[in-house]
Write a protein that holds these residues in place. Structure first.
Motif, PDB file in Angstrom:
ATOM      1  N   CYS A  38      53.863  27.052 -16.626  1.00 41.01           N
ATOM      2  CA  CYS A  38      52.729  27.194 -17.526  1.00 41.01           C
ATOM      3  C   CYS A  38      52.056  28.526 -17.236  1.00 41.01           C
ATOM      4  CB  CYS A  38      51.749  26.039 -17.280  1.00 41.01           C
ATOM      5  SG  CYS A  38      50.224  26.167 -18.242  1.00 41.01           S
ATOM      6  N   ARG A  39      51.776  29.303 -18.241  1.00 37.48           N
ATOM      7  CA  ARG A  39      51.076  30.570 -17.998  1.00 37.48           C
ATOM      8  C   ARG A  39      49.571  30.361 -17.863  1.00 37.48           C
ATOM      9  NH1 ARG A  39      54.536  34.818 -18.008  1.00 37.48           N
ATOM     10  NH2 ARG A  39      56.175  34.809 -19.567  1.00 37.48           N
ATOM     11  N   HIS A  40      49.149  29.201 -18.277  1.00 33.83           N
ATOM     12  CA  HIS A  40      47.721  28.904 -18.289  1.00 33.83           C
ATOM     13  C   HIS A  40      47.235  28.469 -16.905  1.00 33.83           C
ATOM     14  CE1 HIS A  40      44.405  28.418 -21.052  1.00 33.83           C
ATOM     15  NE2 HIS A  40      44.066  27.248 -20.488  1.00 33.83           N
ATOM     16  N   CYS A  41      48.093  27.757 -16.177  1.00 36.11           N
ATOM     17  CA  CYS A  41      47.741  27.352 -14.815  1.00 36.11           C
ATOM     18  C   CYS A  41      48.944  27.679 -13.918  1.00 36.11           C
ATOM     19  CB  CYS A  41      47.403  25.858 -14.745  1.00 36.11           C
ATOM     20  SG  CYS A  41      48.831  24.771 -14.992  1.00 36.11           S
ATOM     21  N   ASP A  42      48.946  27.260 -12.637  1.00 30.23           N
ATOM     22  CA  ASP A  42      50.040  27.674 -11.771  1.00 30.23           C
ATOM     23  C   ASP A  42      51.149  26.622 -11.688  1.00 30.23           C
ATOM     24  OD1 ASP A  42      48.953  25.755 -10.240  1.00 30.23           O
ATOM     25  OD2 ASP A  42      48.661  26.998  -8.442  1.00 30.23           O
ATOM     26  N   TYR A  43      51.187  25.722 -12.667  1.00 30.17           N
ATOM     27  CA  TYR A  43      52.253  24.722 -12.639  1.00 30.17           C
ATOM     28  C   TYR A  43      53.616  25.377 -12.846  1.00 30.17           C
ATOM     29  CZ  TYR A  43      55.132  20.686 -13.656  1.00 30.17           C
ATOM     30  OH  TYR A  43      56.124  19.746 -13.616  1.00 30.17           O
ATOM     31  N   ALA A  44      54.585  25.053 -11.976  1.00 27.17           N
ATOM     32  CA  ALA A  44      55.960  25.520 -12.128  1.00 27.17           C
ATOM     33  C   ALA A  44      56.861  24.490 -11.489  1.00 27.17           C
ATOM     34  CB  ALA A  44      56.160  26.882 -11.465  1.00 27.17           C
ATOM     35  N   ALA A  45      57.943  24.169 -12.151  1.00 22.39           N
ATOM     36  CA  ALA A  45      58.869  23.177 -11.596  1.00 22.39           C
ATOM     37  C   ALA A  45      60.259  23.452 -12.128  1.00 22.39           C
ATOM     38  CB  ALA A  45      58.439  21.758 -11.982  1.00 22.39           C
ATOM     39  N   ASN A  46      61.235  23.109 -11.299  1.00 24.22           N
ATOM     40  CA  ASN A  46      62.595  23.109 -11.781  1.00 24.22           C
ATOM     41  C   ASN A  46      62.655  22.136 -12.961  1.00 24.22           C
ATOM     42  OD1 ASN A  46      65.467  22.693 -12.018  1.00 24.22           O
ATOM     43  ND2 ASN A  46      65.595  23.639  -9.992  1.00 24.22           N
ATOM     44  N   VAL A  47      63.350  22.523 -14.013  1.00 24.56           N
ATOM     45  CA  VAL A  47      63.398  21.649 -15.192  1.00 24.56           C
ATOM     46  C   VAL A  47      63.929  20.269 -14.815  1.00 24.56           C
ATOM     47  CG1 VAL A  47      64.645  21.287 -17.356  1.00 24.56           C
ATOM     48  CG2 VAL A  47      63.444  23.418 -16.965  1.00 24.56           C
ATOM     49  N   GLU A  48      64.774  20.224 -13.794  1.00 31.10           N
ATOM     50  CA  GLU A  48      65.286  18.941 -13.295  1.00 31.10           C
ATOM     51  C   GLU A  48      64.163  17.970 -12.939  1.00 31.10           C
ATOM     52  OE1 GLU A  48      67.624  19.891  -9.894  1.00 31.10           O
ATOM     53  OE2 GLU A  48      69.445  20.273 -11.055  1.00 31.10           O
ATOM     54  N   LEU A  49      63.010  18.526 -12.572  1.00 36.85           N
ATOM     55  CA  LEU A  49      61.901  17.704 -12.104  1.00 36.85           C
ATOM     56  C   LEU A  49      60.657  17.819 -12.957  1.00 36.85           C
ATOM     57  CD1 LEU A  49      61.445  17.815  -8.281  1.00 36.85           C
ATOM     58  CD2 LEU A  49      62.473  16.066  -9.709  1.00 36.85           C
ATOM     59  N   ALA A  50      60.631  18.778 -13.885  1.00 33.36           N
ATOM     60  CA  ALA A  50      59.386  19.065 -14.596  1.00 33.36           C
ATOM     61  C   ALA A  50      58.902  17.827 -15.343  1.00 33.36           C
ATOM     62  CB  ALA A  50      59.590  20.229 -15.556  1.00 33.36           C
ATOM     63  N   GLU A  51      57.598  17.609 -15.230  1.00 35.59           N
ATOM     64  CA  GLU A  51      57.021  16.389 -15.794  1.00 35.59           C
ATOM     65  C   GLU A  51      56.670  16.571 -17.259  1.00 35.59           C
ATOM     66  OE1 GLU A  51      53.603  15.399 -13.400  1.00 35.59           O
ATOM     67  OE2 GLU A  51      54.698  16.184 -11.653  1.00 35.59           O
ATOM     68  N   SER A  52      56.845  15.493 -17.990  1.00 31.62           N
ATOM     69  CA  SER A  52      56.400  15.445 -19.379  1.00 31.62           C
ATOM     70  C   SER A  52      54.892  15.170 -19.357  1.00 31.62           C
ATOM     71  CB  SER A  52      57.150  14.329 -20.090  1.00 31.62           C
ATOM     72  OG  SER A  52      56.878  14.347 -21.455  1.00 31.62           O
ATOM     73  N   ALA A  53      54.198  15.650 -20.380  1.00 31.31           N
ATOM     74  CA  ALA A  53      52.736  15.532 -20.344  1.00 31.31           C
ATOM     75  C   ALA A  53      52.234  14.152 -20.755  1.00 31.31           C
ATOM     76  CB  ALA A  53      52.107  16.610 -21.236  1.00 31.31           C
ATOM     77  N   GLU A  54      53.123  13.250 -21.124  1.00 28.99           N
ATOM     78  CA  GLU A  54      52.667  11.914 -21.551  1.00 28.99           C
ATOM     79  C   GLU A  54      51.825  11.274 -20.454  1.00 28.99           C
ATOM     80  OE1 GLU A  54      53.632  11.511 -24.638  1.00 28.99           O
ATOM     81  OE2 GLU A  54      54.765  13.342 -24.224  1.00 28.99           O
ATOM     82  N   ASN A  55      50.768  10.677 -20.857  1.00 29.63           N
ATOM     83  CA  ASN A  55      49.898  10.013 -19.895  1.00 29.63           C
ATOM     84  C   ASN A  55      50.382   8.581 -19.690  1.00 29.63           C
ATOM     85  OD1 ASN A  55      47.943   8.830 -18.411  1.00 29.63           O
ATOM     86  ND2 ASN A  55      46.241   9.425 -19.755  1.00 29.63           N
TER      87      ASN A  55
END
Lengths: 572, 572
Positions: free
Chosen positions: B224-241
């Motif tokens: 995310c360019r907006h915050c410092d979130y970064a993850a391997n796509v293998e692990l990246a979380e979906s934003a669903e709550n």
């Protein structure tokens, strides 16, 4: 570095498996740990020593114009098949298969790999000479790894390979390496000797070994204090002059065939016959490339099989079995002699026998020896003569007049070879010369046992309290003992201040701030062998003094901080 | 260094076997040479780059308090049997036998060896925490080695292992390594990202990967360019709550069973039924540790098997075969759906399905699908929900409000893990705590692909003319081109003087004094990517000037020697 924050595991007991003192002290002092037979982990203290060796080696190699590269540990079998060593090299070459069942080995040396690189990348005489070296992990699957780092299976070597258009250039490159090696061992502070050596299985013509002198050394070195002659005993020359005329016979009584029931050894023969061992000619059947040959030596000399092999130029030379001896001479071992031999059995005699007349030898019959034999009268002079004997301490020097040989023990830590075309021919390392003709290059190779130097240094430099590192190799130059540093903030802060000041001046320093009794602290610093010890205590601080002791001395000295600073600065 | 006296073999043609630009440029520029599949020799130029990486890594590891050791390349099988990895590790572990037929392997990592060292040498909580690292040759027998240094079989890694009494200490050590890694990659001048990562086969809990960003990277990274979130796509979380309430149904027409002959894919289903892919629930049978499980996802989403496995906590998760699918659901693949399932078959639905009503899915009969299904009306709400989908570029950020995810490619060059007790439990690494009780220690492990960084840097930093090294990694900082130096003594001597002055000031400099045309000299310096180029020619000398160009610029500048000196000194 602060000992309290460091991984410096010491051993109180000497590990049972360690025979050599270097092995014992390096284990006890926390320099290395054994992982498995012949495999050692370098702990922080040991790695610091290893890196110092590497750095000096690297600097002197660079100074000599050699260029550093890095080859792989794992090598493809194809190259070893091309050089012929895949077959020749024994089980010390650890062979393995990858997941595709292709053959590889762990490199004990890199002649094949570097030759492959050279044949691809060097095309013209303009690119020569060149010397490429690496400092790399090697593997030799020793049948019985022992003596710690001295004969480990996995070890670290500096190996260099030079490429030349002609012999003159090879000689020059060889000399440059020889000089660089002398500088390395001098800078490391080692007592060493460069000796003429047999180049062994690696092939080639001229070679020198570099030995660190130490009583526990595996190699015997003959050297003259009168001149600079030094050679591995395996190769050391006897002073007999091959050109000298043979001594004519005088007053030898008539030859007598004597009964010598079951007298098979030279010692028994001398005793039984009442003569000196030097009055006996001993006769040894050897197999040179599977062909029988009789060697004659004086009874008080020992055969040097390596010199004999080099003289004969054969690929394999070994003592004959008792069966072979009897088959080829007709006589049992112990009774073979140079008189009345079967026709066609060649004889090679040691040069020392030229001066001998009136001697005893086996009679080629069971339980019989001759007495009072004389060359030319009772049996023909041998047709072939050579230097076959092992030299002994006290022998005259083969090089200078008046000198005599001494024999000491050494640990081989370096080796320079002139390989000639041994590898370049088989692997086809050819370049175009000035006339545009293809020419096979000449090669030299040059090794230093980087990890072995660490152990050899300890063998040479230790006392009953522990290691005594030369300045250049010490893991830290200075050790500071903070007495009761855990209880006295003044001591700890003064010790830390001194530590930080020394470190900032580029003097690596270990501060012993552990919660230990002073006796334990002193014993630790003695064991790990730092050259300079400084003690800080409440009592000393009250005097404005520090206590200093050099590891090689037994005297403590009280010094002001300034005087200490000057002393250590002077040693930097 | 003078190029005319250096071993710098260049290639004019791009080697056919090199796919990646880094592989091509490192071969062409004479940095490395291939010995065999996945085995590379480091030539002088390449080794200089490698050593710069090593040095920065070493300095930052030391700064973090880690202590350097050196373990062996060859490791005994016994330790791997104790850890269980002798069986678990695939054929990438190169196994071999020594001359006594004992089993060994070439170390791809050193968890076992370091755990063995720790259990022998660490006894008390007082010795913890401790972090030991090495820079060592490793081996992984890749099935298809390629991309040069990027996926070599023999390679060089920095690996560190830390030992702790409790999770808080592990977290602290982990953070120290994370920070050290950031400093390393910053100092090397690389554009990198630290991303949350799956720890894969090595086991453990928390881990981050460090990726050098490059289009050719094997890994996809969501950030995310907006915050410092970064993850391997293998692990990246979906934003669903996961806490959000399910959407109630509104106005869903009655469910209809439709004929869908041979319509098996989501795409075909959408087209055949005239609906969007997002209106389809796709149903995937997987085997979790060999037990069947149905996963439901929205038709326009892809299953992320790794996230599913982590959610389930199973050792193995795989797609079921067609036979298994039919056996457990009664329906052929392509027609499975969540309505009318056999009793006892568990169902896990992706969180995105909560917002979906009026959907289509397989009817668990050949050639039939449902239309207008509704949770709660036509079939029960799934009992279990989880984040199962692969994130896509443009997805909302799972961490911040308003950000959205981008996806880029990265090359993994570092990895930090919290191993917990994975190894210390199996190998029995226990120490006494303050109360005198034995306690199993916690471990972290931390790797940097030292040799891979060299290739990754080239992937990130090159242009059509060659490599563009960051200052910190360049084999030489300055390249001097002596134009016609072979013919003009004035040019050669001025160039040599400048070279010597720069070298004496600690600025590594390559002087191109080869007998080549200027065009070739310029192209060579561009290819090997030195940051600063200085030209010396007769014409320039007559003007009292030098010509300067930075590798990253396209402008030449005429400078006086003093101005040049200032410019380069300023860059040092």
């Amino acid at each position: 570095m602060r000992a309290s924050q460091s991984f410096l595991p010491l051993l109180k007991e000497t590990p049972a498996e360690a025979e050599l003192v270097s092995h014992q002290l390096l284990l006890r002092g926390g320099f290395i740990r054994r992982l498995a037979s012949g495999l050692y982990t370098w702990l922080p203290l040991g790695l610091r020593v290893l890196r110092r060796v590497e750095q000096v080696v690297r600097e002197e190699m660079d100074r000599s114009g050699a260029q550093e590269i890095l080859m792989t540990v794992v090598q493809p079998a194809e190259l070893w098949q091309e050089s012929g060593r895949w077959e020749l090299y024994g089980p010390e070459l650890l062979r393995l298969k990858d997941r595709h069942q292709r053959d590889f080995c762990l490199g004990p040396t890199h002649e094949e790999v570097i030759s492959d690189l050279a044949r691809r990348e060097i095309r013209s005489y303009r690119q020569l000479p060149v010397n490429l070296y690496q400092i790399q992990t090697k593997f030799r699957d020793e049948i019985r790894p022992r003596f710690g780092l001295m004969r480990a299976r996995e070890f670290i070597m500096k190996d260099a390979y030079s490429f030349h258009m002609d012999q003159a250039s090879l000689e020059e490159g060889y000399r440059a390496m020889y000089d660089a090696y002398c500088r390395v061992f001098q800078r490391l502070g080692l007592d060493f000797r460069a000796v003429e050596a047999d180049s062994g299985a690696i092939g080639g013509k001229r070679s020198h070994e570099f030995h660190v002198l130490a009583d526990s050394g595996e190699d015997a070195i003959a050297f003259c204090r009168h001149c600079d002659y030094a050679a591995n005993v395996e190769l050391a020359e006897s002073a007999e002059n091959p050109e000298a005329a043979a001594t004519p016979a005088v007053d030898t009584p008539a030859a007598v065939l004597t009964e010598t029931p079951d007298i098979r050894s030279v010692a028994a023969q001398a005793e039984h016959l009442g003569i000196g061992r030097h009055q006996i000619v001993k006769t040894i059947l050897v197999m040179a490339d599977d062909r029988p040959l009789l060697l004659l030596l004086r009874g008080d000399d020992e055969l040097n099989l390596i010199k004999a092999q080099r003289h004969l130029g054969c690929a394999r030379l070994r003592l004959a079995t008792a069966e072979e001896a009897e088959e080829h001479t007709g006589a049992p071992v112990g009774f073979i002699g140079p008189r009345d031999l079967p026709a066609g059995l060649p004889v090679l005699a040691d040069l020392r026998l030229r001066g001998l007349q009136d001697f005893s030898s086996g009679a080629n019959q069971r339980d019989k020896h001759w007495l009072h034999l004389q060359w030319g009268r009772d049996l023909p002079w041998p047709e072939a003569w050579a230097d076959l004997r092992l030299v002994q301490a006290g022998d005259p020097c083969p090089r200078c007049a008046g000198g005599s040989l001494e024999i000491c023990r050494g640990i081989e830590v370096g080796h320079v070879f002139q390989l000639g075309t041994r590898y370049s021919e088989r692997l086809g390392v050819r370049v175009l010369d000035e006339g545009g003709r293809e020419q096979t290059v000449l090669m030299g190779c040059y090794g230093i046992g980087v990890s072995r130097i660490v152990a050899a240094t300890v063998e040479q430099s230790h006392d009953e309290r522990g290691i005594v590192w030369p300045e250049a190799l010490a893991p830290f130059r200075v050790g500071i003992v903070a007495i009761n540093g855990r209880k006295s903030p003044a001591v700890l802060s003064a010790a830390l201040e001194l530590h930080d000041r020394l470190e900032a001046a580029g003097i690596p320093t270990l501060l012993d701030d552990r919660d230990e009794r002073p006796g334990v602290q002193f014993a630790t610093l003695d064991l790990i062998g730092l050259p300079h010890r400084v003690v800080v205590s409440d009592k000393l601080l009250a005097q404005g003094m520090l206590e200093y002791r050099a590891r090689r001395d037994s005297d403590n000295r009280l010094l002001t901080p300034d005087a200490l600073w000057e002393l250590l600065g002077g040693a930097s």
